[in-house]
Design a protein around this motif. Structure first.
Motif, PDB file in Angstrom:
ATOM      1  N   GLU A  33     -36.750 -44.286 -25.931  1.00  0.00           N
ATOM      2  CA  GLU A  33     -38.208 -44.151 -25.916  1.00  0.00           C
ATOM      3  C   GLU A  33     -38.872 -45.395 -25.338  1.00  0.00           C
ATOM      4  O   GLU A  33     -39.856 -45.304 -24.604  1.00  0.00           O
ATOM      5  CB  GLU A  33     -38.710 -43.898 -27.342  1.00  0.00           C
ATOM      6  CG  GLU A  33     -38.331 -42.527 -27.887  1.00  0.00           C
ATOM      7  CD  GLU A  33     -38.737 -42.360 -29.341  1.00  0.00           C
ATOM      8  OE1 GLU A  33     -39.413 -43.281 -29.868  1.00  0.00           O
ATOM      9  OE2 GLU A  33     -38.388 -41.336 -29.943  1.00  0.00           O
ATOM     10  N   GLU A  86     -32.831 -39.372 -36.663  1.00  0.00           N
ATOM     11  CA  GLU A  86     -33.907 -38.433 -36.957  1.00  0.00           C
ATOM     12  C   GLU A  86     -33.516 -37.024 -36.510  1.00  0.00           C
ATOM     13  O   GLU A  86     -32.858 -36.837 -35.494  1.00  0.00           O
ATOM     14  CB  GLU A  86     -35.198 -38.864 -36.256  1.00  0.00           C
ATOM     15  CG  GLU A  86     -35.727 -40.217 -36.729  1.00  0.00           C
ATOM     16  CD  GLU A  86     -37.016 -40.601 -36.033  1.00  0.00           C
ATOM     17  OE1 GLU A  86     -37.464 -39.825 -35.169  1.00  0.00           O
ATOM     18  OE2 GLU A  86     -37.560 -41.666 -36.350  1.00  0.00           O
ATOM     19  N   ILE A  87     -33.945 -36.055 -37.302  1.00  0.00           N
ATOM     20  CA  ILE A  87     -33.694 -34.649 -36.994  1.00  0.00           C
ATOM     21  C   ILE A  87     -34.921 -34.058 -36.311  1.00  0.00           C
ATOM     22  O   ILE A  87     -36.057 -34.255 -36.751  1.00  0.00           O
ATOM     23  CB  ILE A  87     -33.360 -33.867 -38.275  1.00  0.00           C
ATOM     24  CG1 ILE A  87     -32.034 -34.369 -38.869  1.00  0.00           C
ATOM     25  CG2 ILE A  87     -33.285 -32.375 -38.004  1.00  0.00           C
ATOM     26  CD1 ILE A  87     -30.839 -34.185 -37.960  1.00  0.00           C
ATOM     27  N   VAL A  88     -34.680 -33.343 -35.221  1.00  0.00           N
ATOM     28  CA  VAL A  88     -35.757 -32.715 -34.446  1.00  0.00           C
ATOM     29  C   VAL A  88     -35.851 -31.241 -34.838  1.00  0.00           C
ATOM     30  O   VAL A  88     -34.835 -30.571 -35.018  1.00  0.00           O
ATOM     31  CB  VAL A  88     -35.483 -32.845 -32.932  1.00  0.00           C
ATOM     32  CG1 VAL A  88     -36.551 -32.118 -32.136  1.00  0.00           C
ATOM     33  CG2 VAL A  88     -35.393 -34.305 -32.540  1.00  0.00           C
ATOM     34  N   ARG A  89     -37.053 -30.752 -35.011  1.00  0.00           N
ATOM     35  CA  ARG A  89     -37.260 -29.330 -35.284  1.00  0.00           C
ATOM     36  C   ARG A  89     -37.758 -28.671 -34.001  1.00  0.00           C
ATOM     37  O   ARG A  89     -38.860 -28.961 -33.526  1.00  0.00           O
ATOM     38  CB  ARG A  89     -38.265 -29.142 -36.427  1.00  0.00           C
ATOM     39  CG  ARG A  89     -37.727 -29.611 -37.779  1.00  0.00           C
ATOM     40  CD  ARG A  89     -38.747 -29.392 -38.885  1.00  0.00           C
ATOM     41  NE  ARG A  89     -39.163 -28.010 -39.021  1.00  0.00           N
ATOM     42  CZ  ARG A  89     -38.471 -27.059 -39.659  1.00  0.00           C
ATOM     43  NH1 ARG A  89     -37.312 -27.376 -40.213  1.00  0.00           N
ATOM     44  NH2 ARG A  89     -38.921 -25.824 -39.741  1.00  0.00           N
ATOM     45  N   GLU A  90     -36.912 -27.806 -33.465  1.00  0.00           N
ATOM     46  CA  GLU A  90     -37.233 -27.158 -32.205  1.00  0.00           C
ATOM     47  C   GLU A  90     -36.654 -25.749 -32.213  1.00  0.00           C
ATOM     48  O   GLU A  90     -35.814 -25.400 -33.051  1.00  0.00           O
ATOM     49  CB  GLU A  90     -36.655 -27.962 -31.035  1.00  0.00           C
ATOM     50  CG  GLU A  90     -35.144 -28.123 -31.117  1.00  0.00           C
ATOM     51  CD  GLU A  90     -34.595 -29.040 -30.044  1.00  0.00           C
ATOM     52  OE1 GLU A  90     -35.290 -29.248 -29.046  1.00  0.00           O
ATOM     53  OE2 GLU A  90     -33.476 -29.539 -30.208  1.00  0.00           O
ATOM     54  N   PRO A 111     -32.278 -43.658 -30.158  1.00  0.00           N
ATOM     55  CA  PRO A 111     -33.468 -42.945 -29.653  1.00  0.00           C
ATOM     56  C   PRO A 111     -34.639 -43.870 -29.372  1.00  0.00           C
ATOM     57  O   PRO A 111     -35.359 -43.694 -28.388  1.00  0.00           O
ATOM     58  CB  PRO A 111     -33.781 -41.963 -30.793  1.00  0.00           C
ATOM     59  CG  PRO A 111     -32.478 -41.736 -31.473  1.00  0.00           C
ATOM     60  CD  PRO A 111     -31.743 -43.043 -31.380  1.00  0.00           C
ATOM     61  N   ASP A 137     -32.232 -28.415 -35.008  1.00  0.00           N
ATOM     62  CA  ASP A 137     -31.996 -29.507 -34.068  1.00  0.00           C
ATOM     63  C   ASP A 137     -30.833 -29.102 -33.180  1.00  0.00           C
ATOM     64  O   ASP A 137     -29.674 -29.102 -33.612  1.00  0.00           O
ATOM     65  CB  ASP A 137     -31.684 -30.804 -34.824  1.00  0.00           C
ATOM     66  CG  ASP A 137     -31.622 -32.019 -33.904  1.00  0.00           C
ATOM     67  OD1 ASP A 137     -31.112 -31.876 -32.776  1.00  0.00           O
ATOM     68  OD2 ASP A 137     -32.069 -33.103 -34.301  1.00  0.00           O
ATOM     69  N   ARG A 171     -27.972 -31.805 -32.685  1.00  0.00           N
ATOM     70  CA  ARG A 171     -27.113 -32.048 -33.841  1.00  0.00           C
ATOM     71  C   ARG A 171     -26.299 -30.806 -34.201  1.00  0.00           C
ATOM     72  O   ARG A 171     -25.161 -30.921 -34.658  1.00  0.00           O
ATOM     73  CB  ARG A 171     -27.958 -32.500 -35.039  1.00  0.00           C
ATOM     74  CG  ARG A 171     -28.700 -33.796 -34.771  1.00  0.00           C
ATOM     75  CD  ARG A 171     -27.753 -34.891 -34.298  1.00  0.00           C
ATOM     76  NE  ARG A 171     -28.461 -36.089 -33.845  1.00  0.00           N
ATOM     77  CZ  ARG A 171     -27.870 -37.141 -33.279  1.00  0.00           C
ATOM     78  NH1 ARG A 171     -26.559 -37.111 -33.070  1.00  0.00           N
ATOM     79  NH2 ARG A 171     -28.565 -38.176 -32.897  1.00  0.00           N
TER      80      ARG A 171
END
Length: 794
Positions: free
Chosen positions: A660, A382-386, A656, A427, A430
């Motif tokens: 978690e 999964e790609i995180v948007r931050e 991940p 991300d 990544r």
């Protein structure tokens, strides 16, 4: 004396019932055809008897054909006698009728084999062609010849008889086949009530049409047939057609209905009726087939999706298992090599140990690359948007690669585009992974000169992009090979791996990660002059107020003396207890050892009662009897201060969702295996409560470091095999015995790889996996065989 019937008796009884059913059904269907016969002529306007026999032959296996055909012939012969035919004429007509049914069934059987009952467009076409047209034409030609010998007109008889037989085949055979083939749907999907309702509707409309004399009203049947096809597919259309055919024919030949208004002979009227029925059939059955095709396509799509989901789950499970099984022995390799590297060694020994460490790290990097590729393929990455401080992130990556570049005599520079915003959305993890891959390749394939990292703002078709170019002065790549290097395990030339090393996975992973981020990778290269690889990602400006600052790269802390830290290490594999315990001892910690989750929870409670609570717990996640997450739950449920003891998970599963799950279970942090001494020291610095306990405590088990590992492994192997033997000598293995055997096999499989005992490890894994999959009926026998192979491998 009791007579014992053979097993085949039930089959014979069912065959007998089938024969009786065909006989009665064939006789009644023949009488029905006779009942709707045009009174002034010899031949029927619809003949269902042959269609009944044909449909039955299509549904039954060939071994039952002979009694079925004989019964159908007898029924047909009897019906002919009932209407007054002579024995000779009745026999001749019966022979022609049987030929029609058998010929059509034989042709369809040869073409469709076991799928003969699956009604499709092609099946319907062949039914009409071979059984409806060819077979009916042959049988009615011969029958008309016989009848003509008694004074009837051959042409008149044939033109009346052929459509009657054709109508019987086309309307009745799909009804018989579809209803029998869809009998389960009748019950499970509520098709039965639909057919009843459709039949009643078709009957009411048909009677409405044929109790009045206005001819255009006849065409009201077409909307009803179309509705029937949409509501119940081929079975619905077939049932509605058959009801309409029966009512229309019966009413017409008796002088009722709009067809009687046609100005012409009775023969002409019957032909018009038959034409109307044929038109109705071929305007509604295809609609039913289209509905059936769409339904089958939907079912195939659902099945394919389920199979794909199952394959994805299997792949994910395989990845998790491979991650665990490879990282577990890697923990020992890297751990002991790191400890050995810090020991007093001469220069040559130190160089050799350094090679072991670097080789192990290269193997671990390869494992991470393969898992990353597989996670992307399985859709689990999964790609995180931050918010990202772009310049700081690129500078961080550049700083990390500089020591390696300088060791090769290369320079590394970073050029930032001043028009780019400072904070962007992306991300960070990544982005860092891609840049380090590109920089690592640039350093690897450059022998002279340097590497430049350049960020640029680019506009394309109204959209803004961030271009991060990694420019080197290395060996370059031929234009024809530039696309291939983005594929897995591909390199520019066949000897590239031999000259420079590597697996060819870095660019493949980077390209896929870029795609997940909505961007792309591109390459511009010239052999002998260098390569430019550009990462392009869409620009989304971030508000720095909501973004976390970029931390400076954190080097592994130098091991410090932590003699005031009291640690509990919960780990089921003795090799891992040895290596991690030695690392903790090197840091100066006092360590107790637990072999499973139950012991870990008990030790925490006991230490608390004794007034010497642990400062930190390192908890393996996968352990027998009680795993690490369940043990964490027990510790968190304590009514004392030890419930808040920091717990750091040790796991070989680094997905991940695994992390978690550990955090959700109440653990404070996660360390991925293989564990490094710097990781342990950093975790202690971050999480240990440092209560300053000065009392010493003997290890809770006899597993303290210091014994000969190989001797201990041999002794543990012998003890484990003896224990398995004791458990198997009991008369009946209970579930708890099987769980213990599986736990012992799990430990043996995990330890064997550390000592090059691969065959023994495979046999131990075979026992562990088999106990989870073998059927209960032959589990004992399979276990005996598997343990025998395990003993032989020892």
């Amino acid at each position: 004396m009791h007579l014992r019937l053979p097993v085949s008796a039930s089959l014979d009884r069912r065959t007998l019932y089938g024969v009786l059913f065909v006989g009665i059904g064939g006789f009644l269907s023949a009488l029905f055809g006779i009942a709707v016969t045009v009174e002034s002529e010899r031949l029927a306007s619809i003949w269902p008897a042959n269609a009944f026999l044909l449909g039955t032959l299509l549904l039954l296996p060939r071994r039952l054909w002979l009694p079925i055909i004989a019964t159908g012939a007898l029924a047909n012969f009897g019906a002919n006698l009932v209407i007054g035919d002579s024995v000779a004429l009745a026999a001749a007509l019966t022979g022609f009728n049987i030929f029609e049914s058998v010929f059509g069934a034989w042709i369809l059987r040869r073409k469709y084999r076991e799928n003969v009952g699956s009604i499709t467009r092609k099946w319907l076409y062949d039914l009409v062609l071979w059984a409806g047209i060819i077979a009916c034409a042959l049988s009615t030609t011969l029958a008309s010849l016989i009848v003509s010998f008694q004074g009837a007109s051959f042409v008149f008889s044939w033109t009346t008889s052929f459509p009657a037989h054709l109508l019987g085949v086309v309307t009745l055979v799909p009804v018989i086949v579809s209803l029998v083939r869809n009998r389960h749907d009748l019950l499970e999907e509520g098709l039965g009530p639909k057919l009843v309702w459709i039949s009643l509707l078709a009957g009411v409309v048909s009677l409405t049409i044929f109790v009045q004399g206005w001819l255009p009203v006849s065409f009201l049947i077409f909307p009803v047939l179309t509705y029937a096809a949409f509501r119940a597919g081929v079975p619905g259309a077939s049932a509605a057609i058959f009801v309409f055919t029966a009512i229309a024919t019966s009413m017409t030949v008796r002088g009722f209905g709009p067809i009687m208004m046609i100005d012409g002979s009775e023969h002409l009227r019957v032909l018009f009726l038959q034409f109307l029925i044929v038109t109705a059939t071929f305007s509604s059955i295809p609609v039913g087939l289209a509905i059936a095709d769409r339904r089958r396509a939907a079912e195939r799509l659902v099945k394919a999706r389920k199979e794909a989901e199952a394959a994805t789950r299997a792949k994910a499970s395989f990845l998790a298992n491979m991650s665990h099984e490879i990282r577990t022995p890697m923990n020992g390799v890297l751990g002991f090599a790191e400890l050995l590297q810090a020991s007093p060694l001469d220069a040559e020994q130190h160089r050799q140990v350094g090679l072991i460490v670097s080789s192990a790290e290269a193997l671990l990097a390869l494992l991470n690359d393969i898992l990353d590729i597989s996670k992307v393929d399985a859709g689990r990455l999964e790609i995180v948007r931050e918010g990202i401080d772009l310049d700081a992130r690129v500078a961080e990556c550049t700083a990390l690669i500089e020591p390696l570049a300088e060791a090769r005599g290369l320079t590394v520079t970073f050029e930032s585009d001043p028009v780019l915003p400072g904070w962007v959305i992306g991300d960070a993890l990544r982005l860092r992974q891609i840049l380090l891959n590109l920089l690592g390749n640039a350093v690897k394939f450059t022998e002279n000169g340097g590497i430049t990292v350049r960020t640029m703002l680019r506009e394309d078709a109204g959209a803004q992009w961030i271009d991060i170019a990694v420019i080197d002065t290395g060996i370059g790549i031929e234009p024809a090979r530039q696309t291939e290097v983005f594929e897995e395990f591909a390199q520019a030339e066949s000897d590239t791996a031999q000259r420079f090393g590597g697996t060819g996975l870095g660019l493949a992973i980077s390209r896929r990660l870029a795609g997940l981020m909505g961007g792309m990778l591109s390459m511009d290269s010239e052999p002998g002059k260098g390569t430019i690889v550009t990462l392009s990602i869409p620009l989304t400006v971030a508000d720095p107020v909501y973004c976390a600052p970029v931390m400076a790269p954190r080097a592994a802390p130098a091991p410090a003396s932590r003699s005031d830290i009291y640690v509990l290490l919960a780990e089921d594999l003795d090799i891992n207890r040895e290596v991690i315990g030695a690392m903790l001892a090197r840091l100066g910690c006092r360590v107790d050892y637990a072999e499973d989750g139950r012991e870990a929870a008990a030790f925490v409670e006991t230490a608390d009662d004794a007034g010497t609570p642990y400062d930190i717990v390192f908890m393996d996640v996968q352990m027998p009897y009680l795993d690490g997450m369940a043990a964490t739950g027990l510790i968190r449920a304590l009514k004392t201060a030890s419930a808040a003891t920091p717990i750091v998970a040790l796991t070989a599963n680094g997905f991940p969702e695994d992390i978690e799950a550990c955090l959700a279970a109440g653990m404070d942090a996660v360390l991925a295996k293989p564990v490094r001494i710097g990781d342990l020291d950093a975790a202690i610095a971050d999480w240990a409560t440092n209560r300053g306990s000065a009392e010493t405590s003997a290890p809770a088990t006899a597993n303290a470091p210091g014994e000969s590992l190989r001797d201990r492994y041999a002794a543990r192997k012998a003890e484990s095999l003896d224990r398995i033997g004791e458990l198997m000598r009991s008369n009946a293995l209970a579930d708890t015995d099987l769980e213990e055997i599986a736990a012992i096999a799990h430990k043996l499989a995990g330890s064997a790889g550390m000592f090059g005992d691969g065959d023994f490890g495979m046999r131990a894994a075979e026992v562990e996996e088999g106990l989870g999959h073998w059927p209960e009926s032959d589990r004992a026998a399979k276990l005996v065989d598997a343990v025998a192979r395990l003993r032989a491998a020892a």
